[in-house]
Design an enzyme around this catalytic site. Structure first.
Site, PDB file in Angstrom:
ATOM      1  N   LYS A  49      -4.591 -10.866  -6.529  1.00 49.77           N
ATOM      2  CA  LYS A  49      -5.823 -10.855  -5.631  1.00 49.77           C
ATOM      3  C   LYS A  49      -6.649  -9.920  -6.103  1.00 49.77           C
ATOM      4  O   LYS A  49      -6.665  -8.520  -6.814  1.00 49.77           O
ATOM      5  CB  LYS A  49      -5.067 -10.479  -4.235  1.00 49.77           C
ATOM      6  N   LYS A  59       1.091  -1.432  -0.202  1.00 47.57           N
ATOM      7  CA  LYS A  59      -0.445  -0.049   0.107  1.00 47.57           C
ATOM      8  C   LYS A  59       1.170   1.755  -0.202  1.00 47.57           C
ATOM      9  O   LYS A  59       1.099   2.202  -0.722  1.00 47.57           O
ATOM     10  CB  LYS A  59      -0.817   0.394   1.132  1.00 47.57           C
ATOM     11  N   LYS A  84     -11.469  -4.902  -4.085  1.00 48.17           N
ATOM     12  CA  LYS A  84     -12.409  -3.393  -4.194  1.00 48.17           C
ATOM     13  C   LYS A  84     -11.689  -2.626  -4.784  1.00 48.17           C
ATOM     14  O   LYS A  84     -12.686  -2.111  -5.072  1.00 48.17           O
ATOM     15  CB  LYS A  84     -12.747  -4.027  -3.034  1.00 48.17           C
TER      16      LYS A  84
HETATM   17  P1  TYM Z   1     -10.826  -6.540   4.459  1.00 51.55           P
HETATM   18  O1  TYM Z   1     -11.199  -5.679   4.807  1.00 51.55           O
HETATM   19  O2  TYM Z   1      -9.499  -6.159   3.243  1.00 51.55           O
HETATM   20  O3  TYM Z   1     -11.617  -7.808   3.728  1.00 51.55           O
HETATM   21  C1  TYM Z   1     -12.281  -9.083   5.010  1.00 51.55           C
HETATM   22  C2  TYM Z   1     -11.819 -10.082   4.922  1.00 51.55           C
HETATM   23  O4  TYM Z   1     -12.086 -10.328   3.368  1.00 51.55           O
HETATM   24  C3  TYM Z   1     -10.996 -11.326   2.691  1.00 51.55           C
HETATM   25  N1  TYM Z   1     -10.463 -11.143   1.146  1.00 51.55           N
HETATM   26  C4  TYM Z   1     -10.839 -12.636   0.785  1.00 51.55           C
HETATM   27  N2  TYM Z   1     -10.652 -13.387   0.553  1.00 51.55           N
HETATM   28  C5  TYM Z   1      -9.710 -13.907  -0.142  1.00 51.55           C
HETATM   29  N3  TYM Z   1      -9.552 -14.041  -1.640  1.00 51.55           N
HETATM   30  C6  TYM Z   1      -9.481 -12.517  -1.320  1.00 51.55           C
HETATM   31  N4  TYM Z   1      -9.228 -11.710  -2.333  1.00 51.55           N
HETATM   32  C7  TYM Z   1      -9.859 -11.673  -0.497  1.00 51.55           C
HETATM   33  N5  TYM Z   1     -10.050  -9.962   0.027  1.00 51.55           N
HETATM   34  C8  TYM Z   1     -10.697 -10.048   1.020  1.00 51.55           C
HETATM   35  C9  TYM Z   1      -9.903 -10.326   3.981  1.00 51.55           C
HETATM   36  O5  TYM Z   1      -9.276 -12.111   3.900  1.00 51.55           O
HETATM   37  C10 TYM Z   1     -10.443 -11.003   5.375  1.00 51.55           C
HETATM   38  O6  TYM Z   1     -10.789 -11.658   5.761  1.00 51.55           O
HETATM   39  N6  TYM Z   1      -7.991  -5.875   8.060  1.00 51.55           N
HETATM   40  C11 TYM Z   1      -8.718  -6.845   7.628  1.00 51.55           C
HETATM   41  C12 TYM Z   1      -9.662  -6.574   8.763  1.00 51.55           C
HETATM   42  C13 TYM Z   1      -9.850  -7.029   9.911  1.00 51.55           C
HETATM   43  C14 TYM Z   1      -9.856  -8.066  11.067  1.00 51.55           C
HETATM   44  C15 TYM Z   1      -9.508  -7.214  12.503  1.00 51.55           C
HETATM   45  C16 TYM Z   1      -9.320  -9.215  10.459  1.00 51.55           C
HETATM   46  C17 TYM Z   1      -9.552  -5.836  11.262  1.00 51.55           C
HETATM   47  N7  TYM Z   1      -9.154  -6.402  11.882  1.00 51.55           N
HETATM   48  C18 TYM Z   1      -9.979  -8.852  13.135  1.00 51.55           C
HETATM   49  C19 TYM Z   1     -10.008 -10.295  11.202  1.00 51.55           C
HETATM   50  C20 TYM Z   1      -9.474  -9.698  12.228  1.00 51.55           C
HETATM   51  C21 TYM Z   1      -9.292  -6.493   6.546  1.00 51.55           C
HETATM   52  O7  TYM Z   1      -8.574  -4.660   6.071  1.00 51.55           O
HETATM   53  O8  TYM Z   1      -9.821  -6.814   5.515  1.00 51.55           O
END
Ligand code: TYM
Length: 330
Positions: free
Chosen positions: A197, A115, A200
């Site tokens: 990957k 990032k 969004k």
């Molecule tokens: P975030 O908001 O980017 O994504 C949410 C969840 O979706 C999964 N994910 C994917 N899985 C498979 N293929 C993909 N292309 C893909 N894109 C996203 C992510 O692995 C995630 O599980 N930092 C985290 C949010 C967070 C969090 C937490 C998660 C904050 N605190 C505590 C678990 C526990 C994030 O940005 O996810």
């Protein structure tokens, strides 16, 4: 909620809508885990602030996210659903834990490196300490299991290390969490570049499927998906495009790779891509229906989020009290 059940915690960022990657990598498991575990799910609004957000849009997207999580099966009668920023203990524990996290550890986070190289104009402190806030989210609830996609594995490892380090100094304060990854589709790839990957923030709309995309758009995106040379539907390292589509198909239909290979034996990529598109469209249709209903029901949403924050605060306060005492703040 019974005390002896193991605890699950996970979070998702509210901005920019949810993709099929979010659904298959994480949200699908959020639903099924409720059958066995005591689950806490959060819309992590504070995490979104590492990128500048328009206030009105952010406010709307937080609510839309909660409505979508309910549509994906999060059940407020069995689980806690809340907005991270409504529970102040997250930010407080994050500060405390940041004093037990090394600069070097945070510098090694691949998401930070990615990032910050993509957006050199805004490499803020929040982007750097982001994984500490995530560790605080998880550790506040004495979490056993964290259902996430593969891209969050490194952050979870860091959370584990912070917990182990803290416990090493002060005794057993935190439960050390484990990751929970789906067997297929833990990393859904872009439909236009299967080596990266599905994200969004991809500017190419054809690269990603949003959970709110209408049926025709979904079919069109899959028809345009990049495949590989040859014409056999078979999972292989040199076939990243087809393998990604097979994972998606497996994720939404529950069929194994062997079954999928047999189903499309002798049929070309065209037919396969249409079938994947139709399966995704059909899987998302009922979710989209529920999403619209939830979003229209303002009172229900307010109620769920208010109750969720109250219940989460009680649990979070318990851990924070313990941490403060151990450190010597109380
Ligand atoms: P975030 O908001 O980017 O994504 C949410 C969840 O979706 C999964 N994910 C994917 N899985 C498979 N293929 C993909 N292309 C893909 N894109 C996203 C992510 O692995 C995630 O599980 N930092 C985290 C949010 C967070 C969090 C937490 C998660 C904050 N605190 C505590 C678990 C526990 C994030 O940005 O996810």
């Amino acid at each position: 909620m019974e005390e002896y059940k193991k605890r699950v915690f996970s979070g998702i960022q509210p901005t920019g809508g949810f993709t099929l990657g979010n659904y298959l990598g994480a949200l699908r498991q959020w639903d099924t885990l409720q059958n066995e575990y005591d689950c806490i799910y959060s819309v992590v609004d504070l995490h979104s602030l590492t990128v500048r957000q328009d206030p009105a849009t952010l406010r709307r997207q937080i609510r839309e996210s909660a409505a979508m999580l309910l549509a994906c099966g999060v059940d407020p009668d069995r689980s806690i659903l809340f907005i991270q920023g409504d529970v102040h203990q997250h930010a407080e524990l994050s500060w405390l834990l940041s004093c037990y996290t090394q600069f070097g550890e945070l510098s090694r986070m691949t998401q930070f490196k990615d990032k910050s190289s993509k957006h050199p104009e805004n490499v803020n402190g929040g982007l750097f300490t982001y994984p500490v806030l995530m560790a605080a989210d998880i550790l506040l609830y004495q979490t056993n299991l964290v259902p996430i996609g593969a891209d969050q594995k490194q952050h979870l490892e860091l959370a584990r290390n912070i917990a182990i380090r803290f416990n090493g100094i002060y005794g057993d304060v935190f439960t050390v969490p484990e990751g929970f990854f789906p067997k297929v589709a833990a990393r859904v790839m872009s439909l236009q570049d299967p080596t990266s990957k599905m994200s969004k923030s991809d500017e190419n709309q054809n690269a990603k499927v949003m959970l709110t995309d209408d049926g025709d758009a979904i079919i069109r995106k899959f028809r345009r998906a990049v495949t590989d040379s040859g014409n056999e539907v078979r999972a292989a390292e040199d076939k990243p495009g087809v393998t990604n589509l097979m994972s998606i198909y497996s994720g939404v239909t529950g069929r194994s790779f062997d079954e999928i290979e047999r189903e499309f034996d002798g049929k070309g990529y065209g037919e396969f891509k249409s079938a994947v598109g139709e399966a995704v469209r059909d899987a998302l249709a009922p979710i989209q229906e529920r999403y619209k209903e939830n979003l229209a029901d303002k009172d229900m949403l307010n109620d769920v989020l208010k109750t969720g924050a109250e219940r989460a605060s009680i649990l979070a306060a318990r851990t924070l009290r313990k941490v403060r005492r151990k450190i010597g703040l109380d």
